[in-house]
Design an enzyme around this catalytic site. Sequence first.
Site, PDB file in Angstrom:
ATOM      1  N   ASP A 262      19.196  15.918  24.247  1.00 64.38           N
ATOM      2  CA  ASP A 262      19.633  16.115  23.041  1.00 64.38           C
ATOM      3  C   ASP A 262      18.843  15.138  21.922  1.00 64.38           C
ATOM      4  O   ASP A 262      18.495  14.007  22.078  1.00 64.38           O
ATOM      5  CB  ASP A 262      21.191  15.688  23.006  1.00 64.38           C
ATOM      6  CG  ASP A 262      21.893  15.721  21.776  1.00 64.38           C
ATOM      7  OD1 ASP A 262      21.951  16.691  21.150  1.00 64.38           O
ATOM      8  OD2 ASP A 262      22.414  14.617  21.461  1.00 64.38           O
ATOM      9  N   GLU A 299      15.527  18.899  22.191  1.00 66.15           N
ATOM     10  CA  GLU A 299      16.039  19.229  20.920  1.00 66.15           C
ATOM     11  C   GLU A 299      15.389  18.504  19.837  1.00 66.15           C
ATOM     12  O   GLU A 299      15.520  17.228  20.057  1.00 66.15           O
ATOM     13  CB  GLU A 299      17.585  19.145  20.787  1.00 66.15           C
ATOM     14  CG  GLU A 299      18.113  19.882  19.497  1.00 66.15           C
ATOM     15  CD  GLU A 299      19.302  19.125  18.999  1.00 66.15           C
ATOM     16  OE1 GLU A 299      19.998  19.670  17.985  1.00 66.15           O
ATOM     17  OE2 GLU A 299      19.777  18.028  19.513  1.00 66.15           O
TER      18      GLU A 299
END
Length: 613
Positions: A262, A299
């Site tokens: 993330d 990400e």
Amino acid sequence: MKYHKTGAEYSGSDKCEFTLWAPSASAVEIVIQHPVTLAIGMERENDGYWRKSVAGIKPGYRYMYRVDSNVERPDPSSSFQPLGVHGPSEVVDHKKFAWGDREWKSPPLGKMIFYELHTGTFTTEGTFEAIIPLLPELKELGITTIELMPVAQFPGERNWGYDGVYPYAVQNSYGGPEGLKKLCDACHAKGLSLFLDVVYNHLGPEGNYLSVFGPYFNNKYKTPWGDAVNFDGAYCDGVRSYFIMNAIHWFANYHIDGLRVDAVHGIFDQSPRNILEELADAVREFSDTSGKEFYLIAESDLNDSRIVKEKSRGGYAVHAQWNDDFHHSIHTLLTGDKNGYYEDFGDIAQLAKAFSEGYVYTGEYSKFRKRSHGISSADIPGRSMVVFVQNHDQAGNRMLGERLITLAGYEAQKLAAGTLMVSPYIPLLFMGEEYGEGAPFLYFVSHGDPDLIEAVRNGRRNEFSSFGWSGEPPDPQAVSTFNASKTDRRSICMAEHSALYSYYKELISLRKKLPALRNLYRKNLATEITADGNILVVRRKHGRSEISVLMNYSGNENLCITGSRSKQYLKIIDSADKNWNGPGVSAPSMINKKTEIRLKPYNFLIYSVTERR
């Protein structure tokens, strides 16, 4: 750098080795809480690690650590927190599970079709085991890979997962370690890969006790969540080892096939060897040792191709990264949204660039950021990018959590789906997208601290105001907000939803069947914008396979264009077809350079070249 396993490792014969990183501690005790309370001193080793092998310990025993005779806290590397983030850790026997996937190997990343889901809202039960009966349906749809939103232990029972505070522990309300292993084993039995979303850029605020044990954070950098994780300050070796071994933990103990890391733009590291590079190296080494490929996907909103470039070209060699620009280009064309970061998008030429290059912003000035943004991604392969038309962020970070079908309508949803599936990148669907789920995906939490709950409420209000949205957002703490976000797969049986599901299934089938689609090469891809900037034509070739894709991004007109190629093309999918609950076709079944092609609003068409005998 040497990496250290930490946590409680059960070795069998009622024996367990406890390892803790606490570099500044002068004394550490393991406080066993079951079956009787017992404090056992640990022995200091090099590099700030403490270790103790203890006999008479069984799986299921619960324990805490006591540092310098102060308060007792759970294990930072706990595998299970059965009573939540403030309770004791539990010893888990990771060798006990009877795996049935010995012969399993994940397909190559470039062949994957991802399906992102949130464990708590995907089913009524909200558990890992409740997902298992739905695996055949996802397999039939054509999905190859399920990606779970974070499952690391978070406070309470309701959360997106990005407030996790025990990176090694599996959320108790989802089914804990046993439940996740059952899901992964079932996925592999059905021929599905399982990826997991992990958070290495921050920890949540409630139950975050890492600082009790060591300098896991430093104040050199500030993030939206407070001090940054300490990847480059004093004592950072222990922190880097902690997170790198966390990745290996998911592969080794849970047979997870890959990790989505993330928000790596929230990771700050000025070391000569960036933590992402070091993590990618460790994963590659583990893959080589295991004889199976394990994957990392980042990400990032940096539009920095170095993340995925080979090390020989100065990159970190992460396998792939999410490309938000692809989503933003489609979203703004279909919704007209110009708030927040969407103000940088809305031109169909940007979607054409996303097809041919990847990033839209490759050094151009960004009005939203008020600076130039990005570098070129034209020289990285299509298999290094994951694209989508919606995901948890793009729905959930809207005030009312609306999905694309709610914002743009049914025909626009079909156009977006087609655009996604003909892209030269790895596609990702968000749960329920394939049948037009109408439930929103809202932001929800179940914190126990009243001040924190109010801070979350205010934070969401402030975030939404920057997008120009007015009104009171749904209360993140309310159970009703969580329940409103649950999907209802029973709606697939309704005609409109069933037609959309069949349409997605056909698109995925075509992607797998046609060489021009399944091979992620951009060198044989060409784009053309016609009809006053309303229609994007994409042509792709691979060997003798050749397709022409027509996408009408106008919702108001029946547009006409004339074919520009001398070859004969046969129509193989038309989103306006009544089989897909469309308004009825207007485009011809066969075209060449003289054919007039009439497109319905939001029409999506694929024509495939026909060879003359």
